[in-house]
Design an enzyme around this catalytic site. Structure first.
Site, PDB file in Angstrom:
ATOM      1  N   GLU A 183       0.809  -1.247   0.061  1.00 20.93           N
ATOM      2  CA  GLU A 183      -0.014  -0.031   0.092  1.00 20.93           C
ATOM      3  C   GLU A 183       0.839   1.070   0.073  1.00 20.93           C
ATOM      4  O   GLU A 183       1.696   1.353   0.788  1.00 20.93           O
ATOM      5  CB  GLU A 183      -0.966   0.040   1.085  1.00 20.93           C
ATOM      6  CG  GLU A 183      -1.790  -1.283   1.151  1.00 20.93           C
ATOM      7  CD  GLU A 183      -2.804  -1.385  -0.090  1.00 20.93           C
ATOM      8  OE1 GLU A 183      -2.911  -0.383  -0.834  1.00 20.93           O
ATOM      9  OE2 GLU A 183      -3.027  -2.543  -0.287  1.00 20.93           O
ATOM     10  N   CYS A 202      -1.444   8.859   4.218  1.00 22.60           N
ATOM     11  CA  CYS A 202      -1.509   8.639   2.633  1.00 22.60           C
ATOM     12  C   CYS A 202      -2.701   8.813   2.076  1.00 22.60           C
ATOM     13  O   CYS A 202      -3.150   9.053   0.923  1.00 22.60           O
ATOM     14  CB  CYS A 202      -1.213   7.040   2.651  1.00 22.60           C
ATOM     15  SG  CYS A 202      -2.540   6.050   3.760  1.00 22.60           S
TER      16      CYS A 202
HETATM   17  P1  NAD Z   1       9.406   5.126   2.636  1.00 22.09           P
HETATM   18  O1  NAD Z   1       8.975   4.527   1.471  1.00 22.09           O
HETATM   19  O2  NAD Z   1      10.369   6.171   2.788  1.00 22.09           O
HETATM   20  O3  NAD Z   1       9.626   4.159   3.719  1.00 22.09           O
HETATM   21  C1  NAD Z   1       8.903   3.064   4.181  1.00 22.09           C
HETATM   22  C2  NAD Z   1       9.891   1.832   4.530  1.00 22.09           C
HETATM   23  O4  NAD Z   1      10.697   1.570   3.747  1.00 22.09           O
HETATM   24  C3  NAD Z   1      10.886   2.521   5.776  1.00 22.09           C
HETATM   25  O5  NAD Z   1      10.772   1.466   6.621  1.00 22.09           O
HETATM   26  C4  NAD Z   1      12.066   2.555   4.889  1.00 22.09           C
HETATM   27  O6  NAD Z   1      13.047   2.465   5.804  1.00 22.09           O
HETATM   28  C5  NAD Z   1      11.787   1.142   4.138  1.00 22.09           C
HETATM   29  N1  NAD Z   1      12.716   1.237   2.905  1.00 22.09           N
HETATM   30  C6  NAD Z   1      13.186   2.210   2.273  1.00 22.09           C
HETATM   31  N2  NAD Z   1      14.076   1.842   1.377  1.00 22.09           N
HETATM   32  C7  NAD Z   1      14.054   0.223   1.482  1.00 22.09           C
HETATM   33  C8  NAD Z   1      14.652  -0.888   0.747  1.00 22.09           C
HETATM   34  N3  NAD Z   1      15.666  -0.585  -0.185  1.00 22.09           N
HETATM   35  N4  NAD Z   1      14.667  -2.090   1.270  1.00 22.09           N
HETATM   36  C9  NAD Z   1      13.999  -2.368   2.494  1.00 22.09           C
HETATM   37  N5  NAD Z   1      13.141  -1.204   2.976  1.00 22.09           N
HETATM   38  C10 NAD Z   1      13.267   0.089   2.282  1.00 22.09           C
HETATM   39  O7  NAD Z   1       8.007   5.680   3.072  1.00 22.09           O
HETATM   40  P2  NAD Z   1       7.567   6.831   4.622  1.00 22.09           P
HETATM   41  O8  NAD Z   1       7.952   8.157   4.247  1.00 22.09           O
HETATM   42  O9  NAD Z   1       7.977   5.963   5.591  1.00 22.09           O
HETATM   43  O10 NAD Z   1       6.073   6.463   4.556  1.00 22.09           O
HETATM   44  C11 NAD Z   1       5.262   7.700   3.884  1.00 22.09           C
HETATM   45  C12 NAD Z   1       4.942   6.904   2.516  1.00 22.09           C
HETATM   46  O11 NAD Z   1       4.025   5.735   2.905  1.00 22.09           O
HETATM   47  C13 NAD Z   1       3.910   8.038   1.955  1.00 22.09           C
HETATM   48  O12 NAD Z   1       4.192   7.606   0.441  1.00 22.09           O
HETATM   49  C14 NAD Z   1       2.301   7.391   2.200  1.00 22.09           C
HETATM   50  O13 NAD Z   1       1.481   7.635   1.021  1.00 22.09           O
HETATM   51  C15 NAD Z   1       2.526   6.084   2.310  1.00 22.09           C
HETATM   52  N6  NAD Z   1       1.476   5.258   3.227  1.00 22.09           N
HETATM   53  C16 NAD Z   1       0.695   4.632   2.285  1.00 22.09           C
HETATM   54  C17 NAD Z   1      -0.471   4.096   3.157  1.00 22.09           C
HETATM   55  C18 NAD Z   1      -1.612   3.276   2.335  1.00 22.09           C
HETATM   56  O14 NAD Z   1      -2.166   2.445   3.189  1.00 22.09           O
HETATM   57  N7  NAD Z   1      -1.423   3.418   1.120  1.00 22.09           N
HETATM   58  C19 NAD Z   1      -0.352   4.208   4.492  1.00 22.09           C
HETATM   59  C20 NAD Z   1       0.623   4.762   5.000  1.00 22.09           C
HETATM   60  C21 NAD Z   1       1.477   5.492   4.279  1.00 22.09           C
END
Ligand code: NAD
Length: 540
Positions: free
Chosen positions: A293, A327
């Site tokens: 998501e 989000c």
């Molecule tokens: P992000 O993508 O920066 O990070 C998410 C997670 O991924 C973190 O734990 C990060 O360390 C990890 N990550 C990053 N690169 C990685 C890799 N190469 N390998 C493994 N893990 C890795 O997102 P964020 O800033 O934490 O969250 C905000 C985003 O999440 C926004 O885009 C928001 O829309 C989305 N979001 C979506 C929903 C939904 O249900 N659709 C809900 C909440 C947040």
């Protein structure tokens, strides 16, 4: 030996406490927050129940009070990942063989602990670490996580009851095995409940999990681990691996035992992880389940028949609660020229009452954005809009001297395809486009085609034909669609959450649809009186 077909408790949504002046919860929450601020934490990877300091550390601060040090995180890398994979595969054998009622019990207990003795401390960690005000923390780290645990137990029981039919002389059954390997749960900073649900849901179904939390929400996420531990989750079932994304992600996705990815975060990260899995596909023992998501560019569309005050309130709450870092946050708004003067007046009236500041002061509606990187990104868009001569209807100011504060900002654009109408900013910025009231028919295709996302959206209208037209015209533009309500605030068991297009795989967290992804059913056919010769009647 328990030979009963047990019934699980019927889940009910956890009531949201008000924290109004004079309530006992307000006092308890203030005390819990003050007490937490006296502590500093040293948070390490936890593998097979053991704390593993790595010495590769990062210091974590409160976003609204940069001078306040929350603690230190020890970051995991390839050796810890290898260790965690071995631990999870060993734990999986015992955990998946446990009667499912025992697994359910762990999560029901966690829910009760969180509803009771853990509530104020978990909310305090979310307030301090992620800069949420008390209401935003309550609906997330208390209520939503409690709901995930309780409702998922009921959905698990419902799933296990799904059985095939049987013909005469035959008995058919479906067994719900966990996936053949481990699940990798990667969680975002913005919801403690999501951080608990992504490792929690697969574990409930008998899987073993590697959980990579976000460093910017590390305190509450660590507390979620401690909560599950206290509730009786055995060592090794969920292995906690804080660290930098690629350091944890790359070695994990390299493992032949990867059986699933449960991700929430940005679209870019998800696409990177999916691509890596694709590149490695021949090396896995099974095809990993991918559930993700991701981002949104969530809309509010007001029809000329809309209630202007309700639209204004939806913009303020939907756009600016938790600083727009949901989000589902409303970030592009379409209003007819006939209603704009009134909507503008009501929005500005309400924004004049909005206070911004640290979470300790409960009168603050807006707090800080999560970190410097996010602050720089959002303010970059605001500066660009000013340079592009976009009208700044409200806000537009910011200050990161004490904490990462950005005033709730409304931009009004003449070009409905302007960059802030298309891209996810993930901050307190709403972009608004005023359309000619005669052009409602054209606005719907514009909304549908402007951004690659399809997460949430709202139509505001009193006219029932307009509501129906929007339902049809925006059928694929949002996985969660609201009529006369803001596009945020989905509740587990009531509005299963998720979107399509670039927003994700739409596997609907908080519903049976999500749990289905964490099982690998085995079909059993038993024949009571098998034939003794190969011949069929047609051969005679
Ligand atoms: P992000 O993508 O920066 O990070 C998410 C997670 O991924 C973190 O734990 C990060 O360390 C990890 N990550 C990053 N690169 C990685 C890799 N190469 N390998 C493994 N893990 C890795 O997102 P964020 O800033 O934490 O969250 C905000 C985003 O999440 C926004 O885009 C928001 O829309 C989305 N979001 C979506 C929903 C939904 O249900 N659709 C809900 C909440 C947040």
């Amino acid at each position: 030996m328990n030979n009963a077909r047990v019934l699980v408790p019927s889940p009910v949504n956890e009531p949201v406490l008000s924290y109004a002046p004079g309530t006992p919860e307000r006092e308890a929450q203030k005390q819990a927050l003050a007490a937490l601020k006296q502590e500093t934490f040293e948070i390490t990877p936890i593998i097979n129940g053991k704390r593993i300091p790595t010495g590769r550390t990062e210091t974590v601060h409160a976003p609204h009070e940069r001078a306040h040090e929350i603690g230190t995180v020890h970051k995991a890398g390839a050796p810890e990942v290898e260790h965690a994979i071995a631990a999870s595969m060993a734990a999986r054998a015992e955990w998946s063989a446990l009667p499912w009622e025992q697994r359910a019990s762990v999560f029901l207990k966690a829910a009760d602990l969180l509803a009771g003795p853990w509530r104020a401390r978990m909310n305090a960690a979310t307030m301090l670490g992620q800069s949420k005000n008390v209401h935003q923390a309550e609906i997330d780290s208390a209520c939503e996580l409690i709901d995930f645990f309780r409702f998922n137990v009921a959905y698990m029981a419902e799933l296990y009851e799904q059985q095939p039919g049987s013909a005469p002389g035959i008995w058919n059954q479906l067994q719900y095995r966990p996936l053949d390997g481990f699940v990798f749960a990667v969680t975002p900073f913005n919801f403690t409940a999501i951080a608990g649900n992504l490792p929690g849901a697969p574990a409930m179904l008998g899987n073993a999990v590697l959980w990579k939390p976000s460093t910017t929400s590390i305190l509450s996420n660590y507390f979620v681990y401690l909560l599950l531990e206290e509730a009786g989750l055995p060592p090794g079932v969920i292995n906690f691996l804080p660290g930098d994304g690629p350091d944890v992600g790359d070695p994990t996705l390299d493992s032949e035992d990867l059986a699933g990815l449960h991700f929430t975060g940005s679209t870019g990260t998800f696409q990177h992880l999916w691509k890596t899995i694709g590149m490695n596909i021949a090396g896995y023992r099974s095809y990993p389940r991918i559930v993700g998501e991701t981002g949104g560019k969530d809309f509010i569309v007001a029809h000329p028949s809309a209630d202007a005050k309700a639209v204004a309130t939806a913009i303020v709450r939907g756009g600016f609660e938790y600083q727009g870092q949901k989000c589902s946050a409303a970030s592009r708004v379409y209003v007819p020229n006939t209603l704009w003067p009134k909507i503008k007046e009501y929005v500005l009236e309400q924004l004049a009452e909005v206070k911004m500041g640290p979470v300790d002061d409960f009168s603050n509606f807006v707090n800080a954005v999560i970190d410097q990187k996010s602050f720089d990104k959002i303010t970059g868009y605001i500066d660009r809009a000013k340079n592009d001569v976009v009208e700044v209807v409200a806000g537009g100011t910011y200050d990161d001297s004490e904490g990462f504060f950005i005033a709730p900002t409304i931009l009004r654009v003449d070009d409905p395809h302007y960059v802030t109408m298309r891209e996810e900013l993930f901050g307190p910025v709403v972009t608004l486009y005023v359309y000619d009231a005669n052009d409602f028919d054209d606005v719907l295709p514009l909304v549908d085609s402007t951004s690659p996302y399809a997460l949430t959206g709202s139509i505001f209208a009193q006219d029932r034909y307009a509501v129906n037209q929007a339902l049809k015209g925006l059928q694929d533009a949002a996985g969660n669609f609201y009529i006369n309500d803001k596009p945020t605030g989905a509740v587990v068991g009531q509005q299963p959450f998720g979107g399509g297009r670039a927003s994700g795989t739409n596997d609907k967290a908080g519903s049976i649809l999500n749990l289905i992804r964490w099982v690998s059913p085995r079909t059993i056919k038993e024949t009571f009186n098998p034939p003794h010769h190969f011949g069929y009647p047609y051969l005679r």
